[in-house]
Scaffold this active site. Structure first.
Site, PDB file in Angstrom:
ATOM      1  N   ARG A  86       0.967  -1.188   0.005  1.00 32.75           N
ATOM      2  CA  ARG A  86       0.101  -0.052   0.059  1.00 32.75           C
ATOM      3  C   ARG A  86       0.891   1.165   0.135  1.00 32.75           C
ATOM      4  NH1 ARG A  86      -1.738   1.063   4.471  1.00 32.75           N
ATOM      5  NH2 ARG A  86      -1.028  -0.671   5.522  1.00 32.75           N
ATOM      6  N   TYR A 214      -1.617  -3.792  -6.971  1.00 37.00           N
ATOM      7  CA  TYR A 214      -1.216  -4.538  -5.821  1.00 37.00           C
ATOM      8  C   TYR A 214      -2.260  -4.293  -4.752  1.00 37.00           C
ATOM      9  CZ  TYR A 214       1.212  -6.786  -2.269  1.00 37.00           C
ATOM     10  OH  TYR A 214       1.365  -7.727  -1.204  1.00 37.00           O
ATOM     11  N   LYS A 223      -9.619  -1.867   1.988  1.00 40.41           N
ATOM     12  CA  LYS A 223      -9.018  -0.705   2.862  1.00 40.41           C
ATOM     13  C   LYS A 223      -9.804   0.519   2.198  1.00 40.41           C
ATOM     14  CE  LYS A 223      -6.080  -3.051   4.926  1.00 40.41           C
ATOM     15  NZ  LYS A 223      -6.208  -3.578   6.489  1.00 40.41           N
ATOM     16  N   HIS A 243     -10.208  -1.233  11.932  1.00 39.76           N
ATOM     17  CA  HIS A 243      -9.291  -2.434  11.652  1.00 39.76           C
ATOM     18  C   HIS A 243      -9.132  -3.597  12.642  1.00 39.76           C
ATOM     19  CE1 HIS A 243      -4.967  -2.556   9.974  1.00 39.76           C
ATOM     20  NE2 HIS A 243      -5.636  -3.382   9.231  1.00 39.76           N
ATOM     21  N   SER A 265      -0.981  -3.017  10.978  1.00 38.92           N
ATOM     22  CA  SER A 265      -0.658  -4.072  10.223  1.00 38.92           C
ATOM     23  C   SER A 265       0.803  -5.006  10.668  1.00 38.92           C
ATOM     24  CB  SER A 265      -0.353  -3.191   8.777  1.00 38.92           C
ATOM     25  OG  SER A 265      -1.601  -2.492   8.457  1.00 38.92           O
ATOM     26  N   CYS A 267       1.099  -6.974  12.860  1.00 40.53           N
ATOM     27  CA  CYS A 267       1.303  -7.284  14.465  1.00 40.53           C
ATOM     28  C   CYS A 267       0.720  -8.531  14.905  1.00 40.53           C
ATOM     29  CB  CYS A 267       1.220  -6.069  15.137  1.00 40.53           C
ATOM     30  SG  CYS A 267       2.088  -4.646  15.266  1.00 40.53           S
ATOM     31  N   ASP A 292      -9.180  -8.951   9.922  1.00 45.03           N
ATOM     32  CA  ASP A 292      -8.675  -7.635   9.388  1.00 45.03           C
ATOM     33  C   ASP A 292      -9.507  -6.447   9.699  1.00 45.03           C
ATOM     34  OD1 ASP A 292      -6.309  -6.179   8.511  1.00 45.03           O
ATOM     35  OD2 ASP A 292      -7.377  -5.854   6.465  1.00 45.03           O
ATOM     36  N   ARG A 384       2.039 -12.131   0.051  1.00 46.72           N
ATOM     37  CA  ARG A 384       0.628 -12.196   0.561  1.00 46.72           C
ATOM     38  C   ARG A 384       0.107 -13.446  -0.039  1.00 46.72           C
ATOM     39  NH1 ARG A 384      -1.563  -7.789   4.004  1.00 46.72           N
ATOM     40  NH2 ARG A 384       0.015  -6.650   3.970  1.00 46.72           N
TER      41      ARG A 384
END
Ligand code: OXD
Ligand code: MN
Length: 598
Positions: A86, A214, A223, A243, A265, A267, A292, A384
């Site tokens: 991102r 991507y 998102k 989130h 993100s 974690c 997520d 990913r």
């Protein structure tokens, strides 16, 4: 023999308009006039369509078919090396005024941004197909579900959206002839960082993304709709787009408690959402509602109900293995699109941190030969997997429930080597909002020179809040008034370290022990003692049966260092100064109260 040009072999979707919605038809027509694709493909989400599109993607080299014996239904994709994550610098919130977007977002006036984007899109799909991708964010029939339509010139996006959302006829059906939907337009252009823009127009319920192919930049339901536009819709309509993962904890007696948790993100949200409890907890069950994103709305009983708007997982691959996340290993062993991992000679995939030995040779994420002696990583650190949630062995039976699940606890957390204890509970909702608003996470060792530097990431929403963060905190405070039984709020830190740099807590499945304390707190079954920062357990309140963790380490993980906390409050100034004029006064008061308690 040369391969047939795939777009000359028209599958069923070409030309066949699939919706009675005049607004969608007009918009598709207008966009086609602007972008001039060679043809338009209307998706219906069927199995037949999937097979056709996959074949086309394989024929054109967009996907590589992986070893179907080892990885049935799995495919491999490499992104352009300039397009691997991102891009927050290219992400814009185009509200009418800059103040509405707030100081933490990039802003451009809508008219100026439209002009720029229309220029970039003119003729951009020449020689390509424009796919019309209808999708639902949320289970069909849920009062929280939203409808989106994405127009894209990327077959990779179509196939990924098919995994990540409820895509196809189900969305056309829910849209009907006059439903409301989010418009999304995506063109890869020439995948050039200089022409990469991800623009959100909350007033028009519209997203336009160009120049990337991507993940979060282009799977517009995730998102862009579910968080950036979603957060603004939630503010206007009285709900919350967060989130957060959502998981269910089922006790041996069958009592179910649902928890939503926000970590920045990378974690461990995906790992936590499907953790396998350790042996002494073998009669406890964790089930995943989402990994997520959570959409949450007050229910008729005054509790907060959550759905996962997505239908798939778009998880970071490196570091995933049978210890860190056995369920993810299972769920990504079929029907998965891998992006930017390494490819072995027998068409299997590999990444740093996978179980077993590295392959003697393979191709790295850029397609270059790689051996264990190579200096570069074989898999990109942000490589990913996109896999359907239905592959998850511990998928919650409630994951498709239109009513959602009632949330008992909200958890915030970050990666902190110091200061933040293993767990504490906020005194009340307002204090919890303060805890979430001030949460931070340390940069990882990957970024030289910044190790240990804390980035404030309020509610893990800094890159995802579609409006002024100060107003977003005010919305959180307002939500309390709509709830008779609000969830309890907690903060966890799995990453605290000893002075000599060891992790004090083993993490992974053992996090179940902390989760049990949280569940018991929600149910009023365990004591806690009052500290300046919140309610905390004594070490003996955490079930340590068969735990491989020295008691001194646990005590240290649960300890408070008042000097460190005084520094922490000062560090929080970064964000408070940036947002000063928009910050709700309740949060200022919380800060003063914390200082006086310390
Ligand atoms: C994600 C992220 O891709 O948070 O989920 O970056
Ligand atoms: Mn995320």
């Amino acid at each position: 023999m040369t391969k047939p040009t795939p777009h000359l072999v028209p599958p069923a979707g070409f030309g066949t308009i699939k919706t009675a919605h005049a607004g969608v038809r007009d918009w598709v027509e207008e966009t086609a006039q602007l972008c001039t694709p060679d043809q338009i493909f209307w998706c219906d989400g069927s199995e037949e369509e999937k097979e056709q599109l996959i074949q086309q993607a394989v024929d054109t080299g967009v996907l590589i078919r992986l070893n179907q014996k080892k990885l049935p239904g799995c495919y491999y994709h490499r992104s352009n090396p300039n397009d691997v994550a991102r891009v927050e610098e290219c992400t814009f919130i185009c509200t009418h005024t800059e103040a509405e977007a707030g100081p933490t977002n990039h802003w451009m006036a809508p008219a100026k941004m439209y002009e720029k984007l229309l220029g970039l899109c003119r003729g951009a799909m020449k020689g390509r197909t424009m796919y019309v991708v209808p999708y639902l964010m949320g289970p069909p029939g849920s009062p929280l579900t939203k409808i989106g339509v994405e127009l894209t010139d990327s077959i990779y996006v179509v196939l990924s959206m098919r995994i990540m959302t409820r895509m196809g006829q189900v969305a056309w059906d829910q849209l009907g002839s006059d439903g409301i939907y989010t418009k999304g337009l995506h063109s890869m252009l020439d995948v050039n960082p200089a022409r990469r823009i991800i623009a959100h127009f909350p007033q028009d319920n519209t997203i336009i993304s160009v120049g990337s192919n991507y993940g979060g930049n282009v799977l517009l339901g995730k998102k862009c709709l579910a968080l950036r536009l979603g957060s603004a819709l939630g503010r206007d309509e009285g709900w919350m787009a967060e989130h957060m993962l959502i998981l269910g904890v089922e006790s041996p007696k069958g009592e179910k408690t649902f928890v939503a948790a926000a970590f920045p993100s990378s974690c461990g949200k995906t790992n936590f959402s499907m953790l396998i409890p350790p042996k002494p907890f073998k009669d406890w069950k964790i089930t995943t509602v989402g990994d997520d994103i959570a959409w949450m709305k007050p229910g008729p009983d005054g509790r907060l109900y959550a759905i996962n708007p997505e239908a798939g997982y778009f998880g970071v691959v490196p570091g995933t293995n049978y210890k860190s996340n056995p369920n993810a290993m299972t769920l990504m062993s079929r029907d998965t699109i891998y992006t930017n991992v390494a490819l072995t000679p027998d068409l299997d995939v590999w990444w740093e941190g996978k179980d077993g030995e590295p392959p003697a040779e393979c191709l790295d994420w850029k397609g270059n030969p790689w051996t264990p002696a190579s200096k570069e990583k074989a898999a990109h650190p942000n490589s990913r997997f996109a896999a359907p949630m239905y592959n998850n062995p511990v998928l919650a039976p409630e994951a498709d429930n239109p009513e959602g699940v009632p949330i008992n606890a909200l958890i915030f957390g970050g990666r902190r080597a110091t200061t933040l204890p293993l767990v504490f509970q906020a005194f009340n909702w307002i204090h919890g909002v303060y805890v979430g608003a001030t949460m931070g996470s340390e940069m990882t060792a990957a970024a030289a020179g910044t190790v240990g530097q804390v980035r404030r990431d309020p509610m893990a929403m800094l890159p995802f809040c579609g409006y002024n963060m100060g107003d977003y905190f005010a919305h959180w405070l307002k939500m309390r008034k709509l709830l008779k039984n609000p969830p309890k709020i907690f903060h966890v830190n799995w990453f605290r370290k000893s002075k000599d740099g060891r992790f004090l807590w083993p993490g992974y499945g053992e996090n179940m022990r902390v989760l049990k304390w949280i569940v018991d707190r929600c149910r009023g079954r365990v004591p806690a003692y009052e500290t300046p920062v919140g309610w905390m357990p004594e070490p003996q309140d955490i079930d340590t049966t068969d735990l491989n963790c020295p008691p001194d380490d646990l005590a240290e993980a649960l300890s408070l260092n008042i000097e460190e906390w005084k520094r922490e409050v000062l560090l929080q100034d970064d964000l408070f100064i940036q947002l000063y004029s928009d910050l709700p006064k309740e949060l200022m008061f919380q800060r003063e109260l914390l200082i006086s308690r310390l």
